[in-house]
Write an enzyme that holds these catalytic residues in place. Structure first.
Site, PDB file in Angstrom:
ATOM      1  N   GLY A 256       0.837  -1.199   0.000  1.00 58.64           N
ATOM      2  CA  GLY A 256       0.000   0.000   0.000  1.00 58.64           C
ATOM      3  C   GLY A 256       0.871   1.248   0.000  1.00 58.64           C
ATOM      4  N   CYS A 263      -1.788   5.116  15.560  1.00 60.79           N
ATOM      5  CA  CYS A 263      -0.887   4.321  16.412  1.00 60.79           C
ATOM      6  C   CYS A 263       0.503   4.077  15.838  1.00 60.79           C
ATOM      7  CB  CYS A 263      -1.549   2.986  16.737  1.00 60.79           C
ATOM      8  SG  CYS A 263      -3.014   3.191  17.768  1.00 60.79           S
TER       9      CYS A 263
HETATM   10  P1  NAD Z   1      -8.577   9.667  21.255  1.00 62.07           P
HETATM   11  O1  NAD Z   1      -7.795  10.877  20.978  1.00 62.07           O
HETATM   12  O2  NAD Z   1      -9.591   9.196  20.262  1.00 62.07           O
HETATM   13  O3  NAD Z   1      -9.345   9.818  22.657  1.00 62.07           O
HETATM   14  C1  NAD Z   1      -8.774  10.316  23.805  1.00 62.07           C
HETATM   15  C2  NAD Z   1      -9.890  10.957  24.642  1.00 62.07           C
HETATM   16  O4  NAD Z   1      -9.386  11.339  25.909  1.00 62.07           O
HETATM   17  C3  NAD Z   1     -10.480  12.220  24.014  1.00 62.07           C
HETATM   18  O5  NAD Z   1     -11.879  12.084  23.871  1.00 62.07           O
HETATM   19  C4  NAD Z   1     -10.125  13.317  25.012  1.00 62.07           C
HETATM   20  O6  NAD Z   1     -11.112  14.334  25.081  1.00 62.07           O
HETATM   21  C5  NAD Z   1     -10.035  12.529  26.298  1.00 62.07           C
HETATM   22  N1  NAD Z   1      -9.266  13.197  27.353  1.00 62.07           N
HETATM   23  C6  NAD Z   1      -8.043  13.757  27.291  1.00 62.07           C
HETATM   24  N2  NAD Z   1      -7.705  14.284  28.491  1.00 62.07           N
HETATM   25  C7  NAD Z   1      -8.730  14.024  29.338  1.00 62.07           C
HETATM   26  C8  NAD Z   1      -8.980  14.301  30.693  1.00 62.07           C
HETATM   27  N3  NAD Z   1      -8.090  14.984  31.460  1.00 62.07           N
HETATM   28  N4  NAD Z   1     -10.139  13.901  31.241  1.00 62.07           N
HETATM   29  C9  NAD Z   1     -11.051  13.252  30.508  1.00 62.07           C
HETATM   30  N5  NAD Z   1     -10.882  12.954  29.196  1.00 62.07           N
HETATM   31  C10 NAD Z   1      -9.734  13.332  28.625  1.00 62.07           C
HETATM   32  O7  NAD Z   1      -7.515   8.530  21.529  1.00 62.07           O
HETATM   33  P2  NAD Z   1      -7.626   6.948  21.193  1.00 62.07           P
HETATM   34  O8  NAD Z   1      -7.417   6.731  19.747  1.00 62.07           O
HETATM   35  O9  NAD Z   1      -8.811   6.397  21.863  1.00 62.07           O
HETATM   36  O10 NAD Z   1      -6.311   6.442  21.932  1.00 62.07           O
HETATM   37  C11 NAD Z   1      -6.213   6.410  23.349  1.00 62.07           C
HETATM   38  C12 NAD Z   1      -4.985   5.608  23.721  1.00 62.07           C
HETATM   39  O11 NAD Z   1      -5.157   4.246  23.295  1.00 62.07           O
HETATM   40  C13 NAD Z   1      -3.700   6.087  23.062  1.00 62.07           C
HETATM   41  O12 NAD Z   1      -2.631   5.907  23.948  1.00 62.07           O
HETATM   42  C14 NAD Z   1      -3.546   5.163  21.868  1.00 62.07           C
HETATM   43  O13 NAD Z   1      -2.210   5.010  21.467  1.00 62.07           O
HETATM   44  C15 NAD Z   1      -4.082   3.868  22.420  1.00 62.07           C
HETATM   45  N6  NAD Z   1      -4.612   2.948  21.397  1.00 62.07           N
HETATM   46  C16 NAD Z   1      -5.363   3.433  20.366  1.00 62.07           C
HETATM   47  C17 NAD Z   1      -5.879   2.539  19.435  1.00 62.07           C
HETATM   48  C18 NAD Z   1      -6.709   3.040  18.265  1.00 62.07           C
HETATM   49  O14 NAD Z   1      -6.947   2.257  17.338  1.00 62.07           O
HETATM   50  N7  NAD Z   1      -7.163   4.286  18.256  1.00 62.07           N
HETATM   51  C19 NAD Z   1      -5.633   1.171  19.549  1.00 62.07           C
HETATM   52  C20 NAD Z   1      -4.894   0.704  20.631  1.00 62.07           C
HETATM   53  C21 NAD Z   1      -4.381   1.612  21.550  1.00 62.07           C
END
Ligand code: NAD
Length: 434
Positions: A256, A263
């Protein structure tokens, strides 16, 4: 058991809704009021197949609530998950842990009675211990344990991945914490899902080691595709021939335009930073990052070399999200590729089934947004496939040929069959084959 999840993004929301489906009482906290209001109305703020139906079912069963009030949500919880973002820190590529640490401080103030604090966010080795120190410093009376429970779900199939994971990784330091995590994941244990208990450090590193390995695998097949183009081999055959070897496996062997998403780019960078700090060699990952950046430039060159000049050429772009079945545009290869084409003065006409709103935040009025596939392709000089949504696969080559003004189709996801495209008199340019 009462579970509170802080951060209601892709991971926190899916985890919260799925834990509610397991039968636990869930409180999801986020600081974004609009997001919380939407969720209280039973609407999910992201595109994730299947999630809204389960959300509504669990709201009706009174198993899940949404709030911006962190303090009360923590007070009533047995387990508190931290699921906030850990983006790349501007300038140096380290994971930005400011959201995690600020949540840890808030948790510390709210804790009353034994609480298990679990990091679900992807965090570098040592973060669990830092969270522990923050809580101890802010509230010396707090009775708590720390656990690490990295998440492996994939956007687009997040519900299935959460409900039927290949494994669950749990880093714990005490028997009490282990028992609580075992109770939480009991429904998966009954499905014979392997649960890997480790130290906090190992759990944290397993997540980075896994993501970096997958990024390397993607880059490896992309490099093989480059070689195929030079030697006249076919990358689809190479991937099939390799993937049938059980030691290799057929997943993540699709060539791709380079990996993207929220991530792999940030996690590979963060892993390199950690390794550098400890003076440990991760040159394979470093090369992967370099190659993946170059690959997007290489894709622009590939499109450019299909014509004499791209200036004022009308290019239809199918797909903008970093992969199908998500509206997530974070680090999508489409961003660098479209910006590269705009720099060469091409006119961009784009369509994506779900990511148009997110794309508008990035490209604003620099590109044109179309309502559907046919409208997008109609009258264009060049067609470029950037994301392999199923609805694009259904396009027939004669239909493409009839709709387009030109005849160049550059397929950066290899979704079409070369022979049918040639038969329809299209100049078909896939990756790693003819
Ligand atoms: P995201 O940005 O979609 O969501 C994070 C949320 O946290 C946001 O809604 C934000 O408003 C909230 N937030 C931030 N500070 C806050 C606080 N003080 N109080 C309350 N809420 C707060 O992030 P995501 O994609 O869900 O990723 C979250 C974690 O999981 C990251 O570390 C990421 O690396 C990991 N992760 C993500 C995925 C994926 O596919 N997106 C998969 C595995 C792991």
């Amino acid at each position: 058991m009462n579970i509170t999840i802080i951060g209601t993004g892709y991971v926190g929301l899916v985890s919260g809704i799925c834990f509610a489906e397991f039968g636990f009482n869930i409180t999801c906290v986020d600081k974004e009021i609009k997001k919380i209001q939407k969720l209280q109305d039973g609407k999910i703020p992201i595109y994730e197949p299947g999630l809204e139906v389960i959300l509504k079912r669990n709201i009706d069963a009174n198993r899940i609530t949404f709030t911006t009030e962190l303090e009360s949500a923590v007070r009533s919880a047995d387990i508190v998950f931290i699921a906030v973002g850990t983006p790349s820190r501007r300038g140096d590529g380290h994971a930005d842990l400011s959201f995690v640490f600020s949540v840890a401080k808030e948790i510390a103030k709210a804790i009353n009675g034994y609480t298990l604090v679990v990091t679900k966010s992807t965090v570098p080795v040592g973060t669990g211990n830092q969270v522990k120190q923050i809580i101890e410093k802010a509230n010396y009376k707090a009775e708590f344990d720390i656990a690490s429970n990295p998440e492996f779900l994939r956007e687009g199939s997040a519900v299935e991945d959460f409900m039927r994971p290949d494994r669950v990784v749990v880093g714990v330091e005490t028997e009490r914490a282990k028992k609580m995590m075992a109770a939480l994941y009991r429904p998966l244990f009954l499905l014979e899902t392997p649960i890997v208990y480790t130290s906090l450090e190992s759990a944290e590193l397993i997540k980075y080691a896994s993501n970096a390995f997958l990024a390397v695998k993607i880059s490896y097949i992309n490099q093989m595709a480059d070689l195929c183009e030079k030697v006249g081999a076919n990358i689809d055959d190479i991937a099939k021939g390799m993937g049938l070897d059980k030691r290799i496996g057929n997943k993540f062997l699709h060539t791709g335009p380079g990996y993207g998403g929220s991530c792999f780019p940030k996690d590979t960078l963060a892993l390199v930073k950690t390794a550098n700090e400890y003076k440990s060699e991760v040159s394979i990952v470093e090369q992967t990052i370099k190659y993946n950046d170059l690959r997007k430039k290489h894709m622009v060159k590939k499109i450019q070399s299909s014509v004499d000049s791209l200036s004022n050429k009308n290019i239809a772009i199918l797909g903008l999200s970093f992969k199908p079945e998500t509206d997530d545009m974070r680090e999508s290869p489409s961003i660098d590729i479209i910006n590269g084409l705009l720099n060469l003065n091409a006119n961009i006409f784009a369509y994506d089934p779900e990511a148009m709103n997110e794309a508008k935040k990035i490209f604003s009025d620099k590109i044109n947004y179309l309502q559907n596939t046919q409208e997008c392709i109609s009258g264009k000089d060049i067609l470029v496939v950037l994301t392999e949504w199923n609805e694009f696969r259904a396009l027939s080559p004669p239909e493409i040929s009839k709709l387009m003004k030109g005849n160049i189709v550059i397929d950066l996801r290899n979704i079409f069959d070369s022979k049918s495209m040639f038969d329809a008199k299209l100049e078909y340019i896939p990756l790693g084959k003819k």
